[in-house]
Design an enzyme around this catalytic site. Structure first.
Site, PDB file in Angstrom:
ATOM      1  CE  LYS A  44      -1.239   5.512  24.321  1.00  0.00           C
ATOM      2  NZ  LYS A  44      -2.597   4.502  24.195  1.00  0.00           N
ATOM      3  N   GLY A  54      -1.149   0.898  22.550  1.00  0.00           N
ATOM      4  CA  GLY A  54       0.351   0.504  22.350  1.00  0.00           C
ATOM      5  C   GLY A  54       0.448  -0.775  21.500  1.00  0.00           C
ATOM      6  NE  ARG A  55      -4.267  -4.563  22.995  1.00  0.00           N
ATOM      7  CZ  ARG A  55      -4.866  -3.681  23.616  1.00  0.00           C
ATOM      8  NH1 ARG A  55      -3.854  -3.417  24.708  1.00  0.00           N
ATOM      9  NH2 ARG A  55      -6.257  -3.615  24.218  1.00  0.00           N
ATOM     10  CG  HIS A  65      11.305 -31.703  13.822  1.00  0.00           C
ATOM     11  ND1 HIS A  65      11.385 -32.945  13.370  1.00  0.00           N
ATOM     12  CD2 HIS A  65      11.004 -31.235  12.749  1.00  0.00           C
ATOM     13  CE1 HIS A  65      11.396 -33.190  12.238  1.00  0.00           C
ATOM     14  NE2 HIS A  65      11.222 -31.897  11.581  1.00  0.00           N
ATOM     15  CD  GLU A  89      -1.788  -5.376  26.530  1.00  0.00           C
ATOM     16  OE1 GLU A  89      -1.485  -4.476  25.655  1.00  0.00           O
ATOM     17  OE2 GLU A  89      -0.856  -5.554  27.547  1.00  0.00           O
ATOM     18  CE  LYS A 125       1.635  -2.316  33.670  1.00  0.00           C
ATOM     19  NZ  LYS A 125       1.118  -1.270  32.643  1.00  0.00           N
ATOM     20  CD  GLU A 182       8.017  -3.909  33.338  1.00  0.00           C
ATOM     21  OE1 GLU A 182       7.802  -2.623  33.521  1.00  0.00           O
ATOM     22  OE2 GLU A 182       7.188  -4.949  33.593  1.00  0.00           O
TER      23      GLU A 182
HETATM   24  O1  F6P Z   1       1.345  -3.245  30.756  1.00  0.00           O
HETATM   25  C1  F6P Z   1       0.959  -3.480  29.482  1.00  0.00           C
HETATM   26  C2  F6P Z   1       1.280  -2.135  28.537  1.00  0.00           C
HETATM   27  O2  F6P Z   1       0.355  -0.912  29.015  1.00  0.00           O
HETATM   28  C3  F6P Z   1       0.815  -2.412  27.034  1.00  0.00           C
HETATM   29  O3  F6P Z   1      -0.477  -2.236  26.707  1.00  0.00           O
HETATM   30  C4  F6P Z   1       1.744  -1.508  26.494  1.00  0.00           C
HETATM   31  O4  F6P Z   1       2.181  -1.712  25.167  1.00  0.00           O
HETATM   32  C5  F6P Z   1       2.998  -1.708  27.299  1.00  0.00           C
HETATM   33  O5  F6P Z   1       2.457  -1.846  28.781  1.00  0.00           O
HETATM   34  C6  F6P Z   1       4.141  -0.592  27.221  1.00  0.00           C
HETATM   35  O6  F6P Z   1       3.690   0.308  27.655  1.00  0.00           O
HETATM   36  P1  F6P Z   1       4.383   1.739  27.472  1.00  0.00           P
HETATM   37  O7  F6P Z   1       4.426   1.854  25.826  1.00  0.00           O
HETATM   38  O8  F6P Z   1       3.433   2.964  27.785  1.00  0.00           O
HETATM   39  O9  F6P Z   1       5.738   1.814  27.917  1.00  0.00           O
END
Ligand code: F6P
Length: 543
Positions: free
Chosen positions: A214, A274-275, A391, A360, A508, A220
């Site tokens: 987003k 995002g979620r 199990h 979240e 972060k 990452e």
């Molecule tokens: O760190 C949490 C977050 O902001 C989530 O809410 C989001 O889904 C994820 O990181 C990834 O964010 P992006 O889509 O901006 O890379």
């Protein structure tokens, strides 16, 4: 909200009254208990598509009525209007929450804004049209790699909401993957092993890399994206990379700066959390697996839940009831977690998806008024598919000291294939269903072994069961939307903002502070991390 304190007190009395009452007795006393404590969604008077059984909770009619009173006292109705009306209910970020418009049609109820400037649907439909056309072009070999090879692998690089939703849904809908569709791989972790394992044996000439983010700034994702670009570039040449690289983002300038061709950037908007973004272009990897028609069915299923949540009275409203049951378990019964157990191997990633959606969203301690909340908010959400979970950790669910309410999710009518005879398919499906029902019965009724306490099952452990007519795109869409609204209902009752996530920021920031210390012995570092940084340096052989 003024009256809500009375409602909470009233609910406390109900819990006192019901806590010790054996669940089995509720069924003995009332043969109609299942009918009275279950609900199903039957759009247009069709047969049930999705059912919720909450008869195996401690609730009786009076306690349920008190929960519905609480919902009213907490202005849930106004909250629902504000949500669909596009009010900036994400107050800390000054944003509306309109992800449900992503599954809308041009004449949908939330699209009817008088002012064309505020009508979101034309731009949503245009972008949807673009990314679905792209997916079809890849599936049918009209969009190929730079050397003319068909795209056989798609690598979705993204994390959190840019990973969990598509990954869960691609797996859930394995039976609907299209002939000729590429294999979909997901890389989320910055651990280099994730990337290396995902692309082992994969030919970059036959690959499409999707950078899903987003913000297009997530560390990452951008790190993995750079690794992917180098991998592609080495194979196809930097100038030919554009056939192999796609971006899904609200930040078009950053995606362009990264080198993604404009025609390969599919956007969405800041009013999509995002979620909650699976319904937007973030769903491209899913569309690449199941094709455009199935993707539209997925949206249609969610839209059926939108209409239901929007229109139904609270007492007949699936997300409202599921949310109130969550509040009952968390705040009245004091249970700190809930287990989600899909009796479906294909729903194996659903618990992980729901962890982000729920934790979240509702893992908050400050209310919308900026003041610390006085009651517990979101529980820990966790789970694994049944029957495997039986199990592993069901021992604790049945006999452990903590009571953990369980949400069983049971899709029916599995689709077979040539590897299994129809009779075998039926037999295995029956076994799966019987196991699911057996677990909820065992949790509810227990079994007394007075002579041998180690074998005693106390029972009175609550669960709900959600039935899906089948695990197909439509029903999966419904199920996910049900959970989205459940989170909204609970957040409204707790008086928190379910749509920000500041709790992820501190870690972060500190990671970026610690990073230089891993390569420069003299970098400034907090005494809290100093010992480990030195120990790590010693172990890695760095002076
Ligand atoms: O760190 C949490 C977050 O902001 C989530 O809410 C989001 O889904 C994820 O990181 C990834 O964010 P992006 O889509 O901006 O890379």
């Amino acid at each position: 909200m003024k009256n809500s304190e009375n409602m909470w007190r009233n609910l406390g009395d109900h819990w006192q009254r019901l806590a010790a009452r054996p669940m089995a007795a509720l069924f003995d006393e009332n043969p109609a208990r299942f009918a009275q404590f279950s609900l199903s969604l039957t759009p247009g008077g069709t047969d049930a598509l999705l059912g919720l059984d909450y008869s195996k909770t401690a609730l009786d009619a009076a306690a349920r009525a008190a929960l519905l009173d609480l919902a009213r006292a907490c202005d849930l109705d106004q909250g629902r209007k504000d949500l669909f009306g596009g009010q900036a209910i994400n107050r800390t970020e000054h944003r509306a929450v309109l992800h449900m418009a992503l599954r809308g049609t041009s004449d949908d109820f939330y699209a009817r804004h008088d002012d064309p400037a505020t009508n979101l649907m034309p731009m949503i439909l245009a972008e949807r049209g673009r990314f679905l056309a792209f997916a079809e072009n890849v599936i049918h070999g009209r969009h190929c790699g730079a050397t003319g090879k068909k795209i056989r692998h798609v690598i979705n690089i993204g994390i959190g909401g840019s990973d969990l939703g598509p990954q869960m849904a691609v797996r859930a809908l394995a039976a609907y993957h299209q002939p000729g569709a590429p294999a979909i791989h997901f890389v989320s972790n910055v651990d280099p092993a994730h990337w290396m394992d995902a692309v082992r044996g994969v030919d970059p000439n036959e690959s499409l890399v999707i950078i899903a983010s987003k913000t297009f700034t997530t560390s990452e994702t951008m790190t993995n994206a750079r690794a992917a670009r180098a991998w592609l570039s080495a194979a196809v040449g930097e100038k030919n990379i554009s056939n192999h690289l796609v971006a899904l983002s609200t930040n078009i300038p950053l995606a362009q700066k990264f080198g993604v061709a404009e025609k390969n950037i599919f956007g969405f908007w800041d009013w999509v959390g995002g979620r909650y973004s699976l319904w937007s272009s973030i769903g491209l990897s899913l569309a690449l697996a199941i094709g455009a028609d199935n993707f539209l069915q997925f949206l249609a299923g969610a839209r059926a839940m939108d209409r239901h949540f929007h229109d139904a009275e609270f007492g007949e409203n699936l997300p409202v009831l599921l949310g109130l049951i969550g509040v009952w378990h968390r705040n009245l019964c004091g249970y700190t977690s809930r287990a989600v157990i899909p009796y479906s191997e294909r729903l194996a990633r659903l618990p992980a998806y729901l962890q982000q959606l729920d934790m979240e969203s509702n893992g908050k301690s400050v209310g919308l008024d900026g003041v610390a909340v006085t009651r517990p908010t979101g529980p820990v959400v966790w789970g694994e598919p049944g029957t495997n979970a039986q199990h592993a950790f069901f021992q604790l669910l049945h006999q452990g000291r903590d009571i953990i309410p369980v949400e069983f999710i049971l899709p029916l009518n599995a689709r077979g294939d040539a590897s299994l005879s129809a009779a075998q398919l039926q037999e295995q499906q029956n076994l799966l269903i019987a196991n699911c029902l057996a677990q909820s019965e065992a949790l509810a009724t227990g079994e007394s072994h007075a002579s041998d306490p180690a074998r005693d099952f106390a029972g009175n452990r609550p669960s709900v069961t959600i039935l899906l007519r089948r695990l197909d795109p439509f029903h999966l869409g419904m199920l996910i939307a049900l959970y989205e609204y459940r989170v909204f209902v609970e957040g409204k009752i707790w008086g928190i903002n379910s749509f920000d996530q500041f709790g992820v920021e501190l870690g972060k920031k500190l990671a970026m502070r610690i990073l230089p210390a891993l390569t420069h012995a003299n970098a400034a570092i907090s005494p809290v991390s100093q010992g480990l940084v030195r120990a790590i340096a010693a172990m890695r052989g760095v002076k």
